[in-house]
Design a protein around this motif. Structure first.
Motif, PDB file in Angstrom:
ATOM      1  N   MET A  13       0.862  -1.186   0.000  1.00 31.73           N
ATOM      2  CA  MET A  13       0.000   0.000   0.000  1.00 31.73           C
ATOM      3  C   MET A  13       0.893   1.229   0.000  1.00 31.73           C
ATOM      4  SD  MET A  13      -3.276  -0.693   2.553  1.00 31.73           S
ATOM      5  CE  MET A  13      -4.298   0.592   1.814  1.00 31.73           C
ATOM      6  N   LYS A  14       0.325   2.356  -0.399  1.00 34.32           N
ATOM      7  CA  LYS A  14       1.022   3.634  -0.358  1.00 34.32           C
ATOM      8  C   LYS A  14       0.570   4.421   0.864  1.00 34.32           C
ATOM      9  CE  LYS A  14       3.326   3.181  -4.220  1.00 34.32           C
ATOM     10  NZ  LYS A  14       4.808   3.047  -4.223  1.00 34.32           N
ATOM     11  N   LEU A  15       1.505   5.079   1.505  1.00 36.93           N
ATOM     12  CA  LEU A  15       1.187   5.800   2.736  1.00 36.93           C
ATOM     13  C   LEU A  15       0.129   6.873   2.519  1.00 36.93           C
ATOM     14  CD1 LEU A  15       1.798   6.239   5.745  1.00 36.93           C
ATOM     15  CD2 LEU A  15       3.593   7.846   5.057  1.00 36.93           C
ATOM     16  N   ASP A  16       0.190   7.581   1.389  1.00 37.10           N
ATOM     17  CA  ASP A  16      -0.744   8.681   1.197  1.00 37.10           C
ATOM     18  C   ASP A  16      -2.204   8.228   1.119  1.00 37.10           C
ATOM     19  OD1 ASP A  16      -0.757   7.562  -1.331  1.00 37.10           O
ATOM     20  OD2 ASP A  16       0.173   9.266  -2.328  1.00 37.10           O
ATOM     21  N   SER A  17      -2.428   6.925   0.868  1.00 36.14           N
ATOM     22  CA  SER A  17      -3.803   6.417   0.837  1.00 36.14           C
ATOM     23  C   SER A  17      -4.374   6.219   2.233  1.00 36.14           C
ATOM     24  CB  SER A  17      -3.864   5.098   0.065  1.00 36.14           C
ATOM     25  OG  SER A  17      -3.215   4.054   0.776  1.00 36.14           O
ATOM     26  N   LEU A  18      -3.537   6.335   3.265  1.00 40.76           N
ATOM     27  CA  LEU A  18      -3.950   6.075   4.649  1.00 40.76           C
ATOM     28  C   LEU A  18      -4.168   7.355   5.438  1.00 40.76           C
ATOM     29  CD1 LEU A  18      -1.331   3.288   5.531  1.00 40.76           C
ATOM     30  CD2 LEU A  18      -3.494   3.045   4.304  1.00 40.76           C
ATOM     31  N   ILE A  19      -4.100   8.504   4.784  1.00 42.26           N
ATOM     32  CA  ILE A  19      -4.045   9.782   5.497  1.00 42.26           C
ATOM     33  C   ILE A  19      -5.302  10.612   5.242  1.00 42.26           C
ATOM     34  CG2 ILE A  19      -2.781  11.953   5.737  1.00 42.26           C
ATOM     35  CD1 ILE A  19      -0.265  10.476   4.829  1.00 42.26           C
ATOM     36  N   ARG A  20      -5.851  11.170   6.324  1.00 47.18           N
ATOM     37  CA  ARG A  20      -6.904  12.183   6.256  1.00 47.18           C
ATOM     38  C   ARG A  20      -6.548  13.263   7.275  1.00 47.18           C
ATOM     39  NH1 ARG A  20      -7.965   8.718   3.037  1.00 47.18           N
ATOM     40  NH2 ARG A  20      -9.985   7.806   2.478  1.00 47.18           N
ATOM     41  N   SER A  21      -7.092  14.437   7.105  1.00 46.67           N
ATOM     42  CA  SER A  21      -6.956  15.447   8.161  1.00 46.67           C
ATOM     43  C   SER A  21      -7.933  15.113   9.276  1.00 46.67           C
ATOM     44  CB  SER A  21      -7.247  16.844   7.618  1.00 46.67           C
ATOM     45  OG  SER A  21      -8.634  16.989   7.320  1.00 46.67           O
ATOM     46  N   GLU A  22      -7.569  15.429  10.503  1.00 47.66           N
ATOM     47  CA  GLU A  22      -8.442  15.138  11.640  1.00 47.66           C
ATOM     48  C   GLU A  22      -9.776  15.881  11.496  1.00 47.66           C
ATOM     49  OE1 GLU A  22      -9.757  13.282  14.987  1.00 47.66           O
ATOM     50  OE2 GLU A  22      -7.876  12.887  13.960  1.00 47.66           O
ATOM     51  N   GLU A  23      -9.731  17.102  11.008  1.00 45.72           N
ATOM     52  CA  GLU A  23     -10.969  17.866  10.828  1.00 45.72           C
ATOM     53  C   GLU A  23     -11.915  17.188   9.860  1.00 45.72           C
ATOM     54  OE1 GLU A  23     -11.331  21.934  10.194  1.00 45.72           O
ATOM     55  OE2 GLU A  23      -9.797  22.548  11.618  1.00 45.72           O
ATOM     56  N   SER A  24     -11.376  16.597   8.804  1.00 44.91           N
ATOM     57  CA  SER A  24     -12.244  15.972   7.801  1.00 44.91           C
ATOM     58  C   SER A  24     -12.884  14.691   8.315  1.00 44.91           C
ATOM     59  CB  SER A  24     -11.445  15.673   6.526  1.00 44.91           C
ATOM     60  OG  SER A  24     -10.524  14.604   6.731  1.00 44.91           O
ATOM     61  N   VAL A  25     -12.258  14.051   9.291  1.00 44.54           N
ATOM     62  CA  VAL A  25     -12.792  12.805   9.834  1.00 44.54           C
ATOM     63  C   VAL A  25     -13.944  13.069  10.797  1.00 44.54           C
ATOM     64  CG1 VAL A  25     -12.238  10.815  11.299  1.00 44.54           C
ATOM     65  CG2 VAL A  25     -10.644  11.540   9.527  1.00 44.54           C
ATOM     66  N   LEU A  26     -13.866  14.155  11.549  1.00 45.37           N
ATOM     67  CA  LEU A  26     -14.891  14.458  12.540  1.00 45.37           C
ATOM     68  C   LEU A  26     -16.095  15.136  11.893  1.00 45.37           C
ATOM     69  CD1 LEU A  26     -12.630  15.818  15.412  1.00 45.37           C
ATOM     70  CD2 LEU A  26     -13.675  13.544  15.229  1.00 45.37           C
ATOM     71  N   PRO A  27     -17.282  14.977  12.458  1.00 48.01           N
ATOM     72  CA  PRO A  27     -18.478  15.605  11.895  1.00 48.01           C
ATOM     73  C   PRO A  27     -18.436  17.123  12.027  1.00 48.01           C
ATOM     74  CG  PRO A  27     -18.982  14.515  13.967  1.00 48.01           C
ATOM     75  CD  PRO A  27     -17.593  14.116  13.618  1.00 48.01           C
ATOM     76  N   GLN A  28     -19.060  17.790  11.080  1.00 48.98           N
ATOM     77  CA  GLN A  28     -19.122  19.242  11.121  1.00 48.98           C
ATOM     78  C   GLN A  28     -19.811  19.708  12.402  1.00 48.98           C
ATOM     79  OE1 GLN A  28     -18.011  21.756   9.176  1.00 48.98           O
ATOM     80  NE2 GLN A  28     -16.842  20.237   8.009  1.00 48.98           N
ATOM     81  N   GLY A  29     -19.264  20.754  12.998  1.00 49.55           N
ATOM     82  CA  GLY A  29     -19.871  21.351  14.173  1.00 49.55           C
ATOM     83  C   GLY A  29     -19.343  20.835  15.487  1.00 49.55           C
ATOM     84  N   VAL A  30     -18.641  19.695  15.466  1.00 46.65           N
ATOM     85  CA  VAL A  30     -18.028  19.194  16.701  1.00 46.65           C
ATOM     86  C   VAL A  30     -16.873  20.113  17.098  1.00 46.65           C
ATOM     87  CG1 VAL A  30     -16.573  17.341  17.613  1.00 46.65           C
ATOM     88  CG2 VAL A  30     -18.691  16.783  16.452  1.00 46.65           C
ATOM     89  N   ASN A  31     -16.743  20.366  18.368  1.00 50.95           N
ATOM     90  CA  ASN A  31     -15.674  21.215  18.870  1.00 50.95           C
ATOM     91  C   ASN A  31     -14.360  20.437  18.883  1.00 50.95           C
ATOM     92  OD1 ASN A  31     -17.423  23.539  19.814  1.00 50.95           O
ATOM     93  ND2 ASN A  31     -18.286  21.871  21.022  1.00 50.95           N
ATOM     94  N   LEU A  32     -13.456  20.770  17.983  1.00 54.99           N
ATOM     95  CA  LEU A  32     -12.154  20.117  17.930  1.00 54.99           C
ATOM     96  C   LEU A  32     -11.152  20.964  18.701  1.00 54.99           C
ATOM     97  CD1 LEU A  32     -10.109  18.044  16.976  1.00 54.99           C
ATOM     98  CD2 LEU A  32      -9.980  19.259  14.789  1.00 54.99           C
ATOM     99  N   ILE A  33     -10.680  20.443  19.812  1.00 51.86           N
ATOM    100  CA  ILE A  33      -9.791  21.186  20.700  1.00 51.86           C
ATOM    101  C   ILE A  33      -8.374  20.658  20.529  1.00 51.86           C
ATOM    102  CG2 ILE A  33      -9.297  21.766  23.103  1.00 51.86           C
ATOM    103  CD1 ILE A  33     -12.295  21.340  23.666  1.00 51.86           C
ATOM    104  N   ARG A  34      -7.485  21.495  20.046  1.00 49.34           N
ATOM    105  CA  ARG A  34      -6.121  21.072  19.750  1.00 49.34           C
ATOM    106  C   ARG A  34      -5.162  21.291  20.927  1.00 49.34           C
ATOM    107  NH1 ARG A  34      -5.995  19.421  14.728  1.00 49.34           N
ATOM    108  NH2 ARG A  34      -7.147  20.462  13.058  1.00 49.34           N
ATOM    109  N   SER A  35      -5.635  21.866  22.000  1.00 47.67           N
ATOM    110  CA  SER A  35      -4.772  22.069  23.159  1.00 47.67           C
ATOM    111  C   SER A  35      -4.394  20.732  23.785  1.00 47.67           C
ATOM    112  CB  SER A  35      -5.474  22.931  24.204  1.00 47.67           C
ATOM    113  OG  SER A  35      -5.715  24.222  23.711  1.00 47.67           O
ATOM    114  N   LYS A  36      -3.175  20.643  24.309  1.00 44.65           N
ATOM    115  CA  LYS A  36      -2.719  19.415  24.932  1.00 44.65           C
ATOM    116  C   LYS A  36      -3.293  19.275  26.332  1.00 44.65           C
ATOM    117  CE  LYS A  36       1.455  16.724  25.851  1.00 44.65           C
ATOM    118  NZ  LYS A  36       2.939  16.705  25.797  1.00 44.65           N
ATOM    119  N   LEU A  37      -3.876  18.116  26.601  1.00 44.25           N
ATOM    120  CA  LEU A  37      -4.466  17.852  27.908  1.00 44.25           C
ATOM    121  C   LEU A  37      -3.366  17.674  28.946  1.00 44.25           C
ATOM    122  CD1 LEU A  37      -7.263  17.251  29.275  1.00 44.25           C
ATOM    123  CD2 LEU A  37      -6.730  14.831  28.931  1.00 44.25           C
TER     124      LEU A  37
END
Length: 427
Positions: free
Chosen positions: A62-86
């Protein structure tokens, strides 16, 4: 509205720590139940990988680029995506603390942090991974390097290792061993390469039915199997790997053995992520003594905090840590969290299901499906036999099922399909 750098609100109905397989599935499902704006996902990483494909990348399938998505594109629209480190859990007061943002309060919490790959637990390994001959399919950049190392090896010693800790996708270290052997055989250099698989376990695989089939592969292909053997040090200058020998309980005996390598593939030790290990150090009832999220093995509900659930590799459930296990855990978690939100008790049980499609060459695999009681197979055939069908499912069907089913909150494992194909006589 997506939050990308700071927490812009101080309270959500559901907080999900981790945006991988389990976290994404929970976010997708509960954004439809609670409303996306009432769900927050804490995930500092911007990239989402289909990690089960790393082994095939390492084998050039397989090629690596076929395994990649952005995190934003995976999550549903409107969900609060918090990038701060816990930085800290405060389950006693239903709060999460961050390094660079104000605290976030929640009504319900799902912990889906996965594991940390601990290359640092093997002496000199982090730096050795940047040297010729040393590789690992567990990180994307090293998965690509693995195939380059396999391609370049013409003769010598090839060592493959399995650690003396819990590990995600426990079949992967031997899958890449078989794929590499097949590549060298098809490219007429196999006779010049000595291959050994060095595992801390007492057998090639934990389920006897599949272990028997895998041992046929090991024996017929001339792969040396060393059990109760654990990699502890790498010397990249001398190209030597040091292993400690373990007793039957997987405890060190004090004896070591040094092996020369021309290719060294490392299955890394794994542990809970730092914030969970810190919770363990603080004796938080959220986790066990090592930092695994403490949950009931069937309901996935925390033993102390009824509004907290765990899913996936971070939980202290006894199942194998695979994406397939997450899908079946998701079935139970969805029902139980929905019930708890409604003020009721958990209503569903996770059956311990896990799956590991053990790729043995460029077009065959053994489709291992099991729980703690033994095989739990979906198809009405003997899945311990190598088949092209199993490889086809692994290579082509499962990636689509992951992107279109699991992370969108629709795929809940093969339980229903299994019952149908077995005419209702399977669990």
């Amino acid at each position: 509205m997506r939050l990308t750098s700071a927490v812009l609100r101080d309270h959500v109905r559901l907080a999900i720590v981790g945006g991988g397989s389990g976290g994404s599935a929970v976010a997708a499902k509960f954004s439809r139940i609670l409303g996306a704006s009432n769900v927050a996902v804490i995930e500092p990483k911007a990239t989402h990988y289909y990690q089960p494909g790393f082994t095939l990348v390492g084998g050039g399938l397989m090629k690596l680029d076929s395994l990649i998505r952005s995190e934003e594109s995976v999550l549903p629209q409107g969900v609060n995506l918090i990038r701060s480190k816990l930085s800290r859990f405060e389950p006693e007061n239903n709060k999460l603390h961050f390094e660079e943002s104000p605290p976030l309060a929640y009504d319900y919490l799902v912990i889906a942090t996965g594991v940390e790959l601990r290359y640092d637990l093997i002496k000199n390994l982090p730096s050795a991974l940047e040297t010729p001959g040393v590789c690992s399919i567990y990180l994307p950049q090293y998965a690509e390097k693995t195939f380059k190392e396999i391609q370049s090896l013409q003769k010598g010693n090839a060592l493959f290792t399995f650690p003396n800790t819990p590990i995600k996708c426990a079949g992967a270290p031997q899958k890449i061993c078989y794929i590499a052997e097949d590549y060298w055989r098809r490219n007429s250099v196999r006779q010049n390469i000595h291959i050994s698989y060095n595992t801390s376990l007492g057998a090639i695989f934990g389920i006897p039915k599949y272990a028997a089939s895998l041992m046929k592969q090991v024996e017929s292909r001339g792969i040396e199997l060393n059990t109760r053997t654990n990699l502890i040090e790498v010397d990249p200058e001398k190209k030597q790997a040091t292993f400690e020998l373990l007793n039957a309980e997987a405890q060190p005996t004090g004896k070591t053995i040094v092996k020369k390598y021309d290719l060294l593939h490392v299955g890394p030790p794994c542990s809970p992520v730092p914030v969970l290990r810190e919770a363990a150090s603080a004796n938080s009832p959220l986790v066990d003594g090592k930092g695994w999220v403490k949950v009931h093995p069937k309901t996935l509900q925390n033993e102390t905090f009824n509004n907290v659930f765990g899913i996936g590799d971070c939980a202290n459930t006894p199942n194998a840590k695979t994406a397939a296990a997450i899908s079946s855990q998701f079935r139970a978690l969805e029902a139980n969290l929905t019930s708890v939100i409604a003020g009721k008790q958990p209503v569903s049980e996770y059956d311990g299901y896990a799956s590991c499609p053990l790729v043995i060459n460029h077009n065959q695999a053994i489709l291992a499906e099991f729980n703690g009681d033994g095989p739990l197979e979906t198809l009405p055939i003997d899945q311990s036999k190598p088949r092209y069908l199993a490889y086809f499912l692994k290579r082509y069907f499962m990636p689509a099922l992951y992107w279109q089913g699991l992370v969108k909150g629709y795929w809940k494992g093969p339980k229903v399909i299994r019952k149908l194909l077995h005419l209702g006589f399977s669990k």
